[in-house]
Write an enzyme that holds these catalytic residues in place. Structure first.
Site, mmCIF file in Angstrom:
data_model
loop_
_atom_site.group_PDB
_atom_site.id
_atom_site.type_symbol
_atom_site.label_atom_id
_atom_site.label_comp_id
_atom_site.label_asym_id
_atom_site.label_seq_id
_atom_site.Cartn_x
_atom_site.Cartn_y
_atom_site.Cartn_z
ATOM 1 N N VAL A 188 2.150 -1.445 -5.057
ATOM 2 C CA VAL A 188 3.423 -1.097 -4.416
ATOM 3 C C VAL A 188 4.430 -0.182 -5.421
ATOM 4 O O VAL A 188 5.158 0.612 -4.781
ATOM 5 C CB VAL A 188 4.140 -2.539 -4.292
ATOM 6 C CG1 VAL A 188 5.766 -2.307 -3.952
ATOM 7 C CG2 VAL A 188 3.382 -3.463 -3.251
ATOM 8 N N ALA A 189 4.246 -0.358 -6.741
ATOM 9 C CA ALA A 189 4.867 0.529 -7.472
ATOM 10 C C ALA A 189 4.464 2.064 -7.425
ATOM 11 O O ALA A 189 5.352 2.806 -7.573
ATOM 12 C CB ALA A 189 4.585 0.108 -9.169
ATOM 13 N N ILE A 196 3.484 3.502 -4.618
ATOM 14 C CA ILE A 196 3.706 4.002 -3.027
ATOM 15 C C ILE A 196 5.060 4.239 -2.906
ATOM 16 O O ILE A 196 5.810 3.270 -2.861
ATOM 17 C CB ILE A 196 3.031 3.100 -2.204
ATOM 18 C CG1 ILE A 196 1.514 3.080 -2.185
ATOM 19 C CG2 ILE A 196 3.421 3.707 -0.709
ATOM 20 C CD1 ILE A 196 0.887 2.197 -1.455
ATOM 21 N N GLU A 248 7.428 3.831 -0.211
ATOM 22 C CA GLU A 248 7.025 2.941 1.035
ATOM 23 C C GLU A 248 8.216 3.850 2.102
ATOM 24 O O GLU A 248 7.903 4.004 3.127
ATOM 25 C CB GLU A 248 7.242 1.502 0.848
ATOM 26 C CG GLU A 248 6.245 0.882 0.359
ATOM 27 C CD GLU A 248 6.534 0.670 -1.232
ATOM 28 O OE1 GLU A 248 7.733 1.204 -1.663
ATOM 29 O OE2 GLU A 248 5.984 -0.051 -2.002
ATOM 30 N N ASP A 290 10.886 39.017 20.350
ATOM 31 C CA ASP A 290 10.651 39.666 21.560
ATOM 32 C C ASP A 290 11.896 40.633 21.722
ATOM 33 O O ASP A 290 13.033 40.485 21.153
ATOM 34 C CB ASP A 290 10.450 39.082 22.824
ATOM 35 C CG ASP A 290 10.345 39.667 23.934
ATOM 36 O OD1 ASP A 290 9.584 40.718 24.037
ATOM 37 O OD2 ASP A 290 10.923 39.260 24.893
#
Length: 859
Positions: free
Chosen positions: A278-279, A281, A283, A325
């Site tokens: 968890v640390a 990532i 989130e 164009d």
């Protein structure tokens, strides 16, 4: 085979039988453009589940459930929180992926419901879907061509193919034209193409191709085969996610190994591993990116830009080339008389008015043509009505009685109208100067003609012949000889007034404009030079010349060219890819069907609001005001978004790296995880994630349009951002480790030897330092020089985040669930004092001019 079929039809002229048509319909299929299969919800879901962040969080949820069942089966708060984050990320990922793919539907709009064909020798009207190769078509004014076909007869036939070729003028069609191997679509005078509009004359043609075999069908194939280019931001975020995912997995495995070596139970080792994962990532990083892009989309919508692909918000800010164009984008897409040049010295001061009137009289401006009339005739009409005014023009025209005419012929390149004026007669002939048989010496006027032609004007001349009596024969030999020449007009599709300034701003922003058009080279060079695209020393190239170059040769020389004329859809894609091969991030503007494949192949496809729906649906963004200058505003907004995402990364990853380091050090020291996984999630959502996305609304830096464009292959951490993240994470780590150390001393933790006060202090310091650091990230300037109210969202989210952290630690209900406890006043003072250390550190560096995470400025 083709020649044999056409010759047979010329001789017989009966068309197919109903039986032959039915057999060919069975063999070739209906004359339609089929639609590709759309992705469903499960396709999007499976794609989202491939994200490494989501995979790791799902695994963490499963492991957390296992630990909860083993240790506290009555409390599943931790797996519920982790899985909640998984669902949020899945929702946002699917929402971002799911966009309408309507290009094929829009291409169907060019399938004409009814078509006139010969069947069993009789002219009949059928559904265009029933047209088959070999059918004999009848083409008349106002008809849409239903298939690609070769002409067998033609009379004054003009066809608007601008949707395919990009040319402003209708194409003159001749059944007897012999094509050359080097001819492009716009040069094939004996061919007509599906979707084109008949603006004058009539003709008959034999169908050669239907459905996907037509030129417009090939464009459909290109749209299907050409995969959308991933935005640089998407690529960078995917790489970052994979790196952080690898770190998370490695850290979790390491945590389990260390835990087991130190004698921890398997459940405790798994809990620590979850904390490590968890640390590592971020989130809420996908949420931050999505919200940043969404805010950019809203801002662009206020400035007449509709974003169809969210990642294009960031990508447009870093484009290095805009392929534009000409017709309708740089120019007004309206042929206009710009020069009226009488040539005889004896003419009076009213010579221009007289000349313009004669051009009007020599035109065929029938009411049935309406807005579909010949653009040259319409330009003359508009010029006359503007100059004289409707009432005066009608008064002048009443002096002339139209008797007869010799219609425009593509071979003669002129037309003549015979009038009665009073008791005499007057023939007026308009056309190409070299086709007018005039009495005067041609050399006297040639220099004037050549000067206009060199300026890319479509040059027409007009001459007259007077008669005392009505001519006995209305023929070219009678009416178009020994004419008295009056003068020239120059017609052009002019550049938009704002185009020049927009091009200059783009150049100052480090963006190279390139014109790609189906129009003639001379006209393209003239317009490109007028607006500043074609600079001295730079070159122009035709599609035929481009076709002789290999992919490698084109990529090698393309940097020298600013104009590409007479191009095909395939040419445009080759140009875009050659630029991309040189590391350029390419935007392509366009409004026609012929632009759609290149719009899709480019990094950012930009369609004009007044263009075809095909172009819009193939694009990433649409300019509602068809204004090239609006692109500049989009670039500025895109750069603001990109800069703010970098600020969010600086804010969030510092927290992540620090949290991972702290857990690892604590584990090695035998202290276990200083905070639990659920505590880390709360910190990273309310103290890191939510305030982090508030940085997305930061105003643009003052020098944002003088910064260098970012290389498409450059890391988002370039220009020192990675060093700043590592540096601030070291500061966070030092402050947190100090908190852990002091929290475990007797002076601060004498009441709860089990370490709950130390955990609470650590939880608060990790959260509050992250919140305070958000203000460091707003700008490279000191926070004392910034308007605090300039980002009210950040103020609100940081106050809310701080309140949540404090209430989580002080309310008995939440503290009990999260494993926290009440603190003493001295502990609170210590926590608050440490929380401001990162702010003091960064402010000192800003004061000493040692801190700058901006993208580098241009020299």
């Amino acid at each position: 085979m083709q020649k044999k079929l056409i010759e047979t039809e010329k001789q017989q002229g009966k068309g197919l039988t109903q039986q032959e048509a039915a057999e060919r319909l069975e063999r070739y299929g209906p004359n339609t453009i089929e639609q590709g299969k759309k992705n469903g919800f499960w396709t999007y879901l499976l794609s989202a589940l491939k994200d490494i962040t989501i995979i790791i969080l799902v695994i963490a949820t499963v492991l957390s459930i296992y630990v909860a069942l083993k240790n506290h089966p009555d409390n599943f708060s931790e797996p519920i929180v982790i899985f909640g984050i998984v669902l949020l990320n899945l929702f946002l990922s699917i929402r971002q992926q799911k966009k309408a793919e309507k290009s094929m539907d829009e291409l169907k709009r060019f399938s004409i419901p009814k078509t006139k064909v010969y069947r069993d020798g009789q002219l009949t009207v059928i559904q265009s879907t029933e047209v088959v190769p070999g059918d004999r078509l009848l083409l008349e004014l106002g008809d849409r061509v239903s298939a690609d076909a070769t002409l067998i007869t033609s009379k004054n036939l003009l066809i608007d193919e601008s949707f395919l070729t990009g040319e402003s003028e209708p194409s003159e069609k001749e059944a007897d034209y012999q094509p050359d191997a080097a001819d492009t679509i716009g040069d094939l005078k004996n061919s007509v193409f599906s979707g084109a509009l008949v603006v004058s004359g009539r003709g008959e043609a034999i169908v050669e191709a239907t459905g996907l075999a037509t030129e417009i069908g090939k464009i459909s194939d290109l749209l299907t085969e050409e995969q959308p280019v991933q935005a640089p931001l998407q690529v960078k975020m995917q790489k970052l996610g994979k790196v952080l995912g690898g770190v998370a997995i490695g850290a979790a495995v390491l945590a389990i190994l260390i835990g087991l070596i130190r004698g921890y139970s398997l459940e405790i080792a798994i809990m620590t591993a979850i904390s490590m994962a968890v640390a590592a990532i971020p989130e809420v990083l996908p949420v931050v990116v999505t919200i940043s892009l969404s805010f950019g989309i809203r801002n662009m919508a206020k400035k007449n830009t509709i974003i169809r692909t969210p990642a294009a918000v960031e990508t447009i800010g870093n484009v290095s080339v805009i392929c534009s164009d000409k017709t309708g984008t740089i120019t007004e897409n309206q042929m206009t008389v710009k020069k009226v040049v009488p040539v005889l010295t004896e003419q009076t001061s009213g010579a221009k008015e007289a000349l313009l009137l004669h051009f009007y009289l020599a035109s065929n401006l029938s009411e049935e043509q309406g807005s579909h009339g010949n653009p040259t005739e319409q330009a003359i009409k508009q010029a006359a009505e503007t100059h004289f005014g409707g009432e005066k023009l009608n008064t002048l025209l009443r002096q002339y009685e139209r008797i007869d005419e010799l219609p425009f012929d593509s071979k003669r390149k002129k037309m003549t109208v015979l009038y009665k004026k009073g008791d005499s007669y007057l023939s007026i002939t308009k056309g190409a100067f070299d086709r007018l048989p005039i009495q005067e010496a041609r050399a006297d006027f040639q220099e004037c003609h050549d000067d206009l032609a060199a300026q890319a004007y479509r040059v027409l001349g007009v001459a007259v012949k007077e008669y005392e009596e009505l001519p006995t024969q209305i023929t070219s030999e009678e009416l178009e000889t020994e004419l008295h020449f009056l003068g020239f007009i120059g017609i052009i599709d002019p550049a938009r007034k704002e185009s020049y300034q927009a091009v200059q701003i783009a150049k100052k922003a480090g963006i190279r404009p390139v014109m790609i058009t189906g129009d003639h080279l001379l006209t393209a060079k003239k317009i490109a030079a007028d607006v500043g695209i074609l600079e001295p020393g730079k070159k122009a190239m035709t599609g035929a010349e481009l076709g002789k170059l290999s992919e490698g040769d084109l990529a090698e020389v393309i940097g020298e060219y600013r104009v590409f004329a007479r191009t095909s859809p395939e040419d445009k894609i080759r140009i875009v890819k050659a630029l991309q091969a040189n590391g350029e991030t390419v935007a392509m503007t366009g409004d026609g069907v012929n632009d759609a494949p290149a719009l899709k192949a480019s990094d950012v496809g930009i369609a004009m609001g007044g263009g075809t729906e095909v172009a819009k649906e193939a694009s990433d963004m649409v300019l509602l005001d068809d204004n090239f200058a609006t692109i500049v505003e989009a670039v500025k907004e895109g750069r603001r978004v990109y800069a703010n995402i970098r600020k969010s990364l600086y804010a969030m990853l510092g927290c992540n790296i620090s949290a991972l380091t702290i857990v690892l050090i604590s584990l090695i020291m035998g202290l276990g995880a200083p905070v639990t996984a659920i505590q880390l999630l709360i910190i990273k959502v309310v103290a890191d994630g939510i305030p982090g996305f508030s940085l997305s609304v930061e105003p643009a830096e003052k020098d944002v349009m003088r910064q260098q464009t970012v290389d498409r292959n450059a890391s988002i951490f370039d220009n020192g951002l990675l060093n700043k993240i590592i540096e601030i994470s070291i500061v966070f780590t030092a402050v947190t480790l100090l908190t852990i150390f002091v929290g475990h001393t007797a002076a601060f933790n004498h009441e709860l030897p089990n370490g709950e006060q130390a955990t609470t202090m650590t939880f608060l310091v990790m959260g509050l330092t992250t919140i305070v650091h958000m203000y460091n990230c707003r700008s490279h300037e000191s926070i004392f020089k910034l308007d605090l109210a300039g980002n009210k969202l950040l103020v609100g989210t940081t106050l809310l985040g701080g309140a949540v952290l404090i209430l989580a630690a002080t309310l008995p209900q939440t503290a009990n669930i999260l494993g926290l406890t009440a603190l003493q006043p001295t502990q609170w003072l210590f926590v608050l004092g440490l929380s401001f250390i990162p702010l003091v550190y960064v402010e000192l560096k800003k004061t000493l001019n040692l801190f700058d995470y901006r993208v580098k400025r241009r020299a």
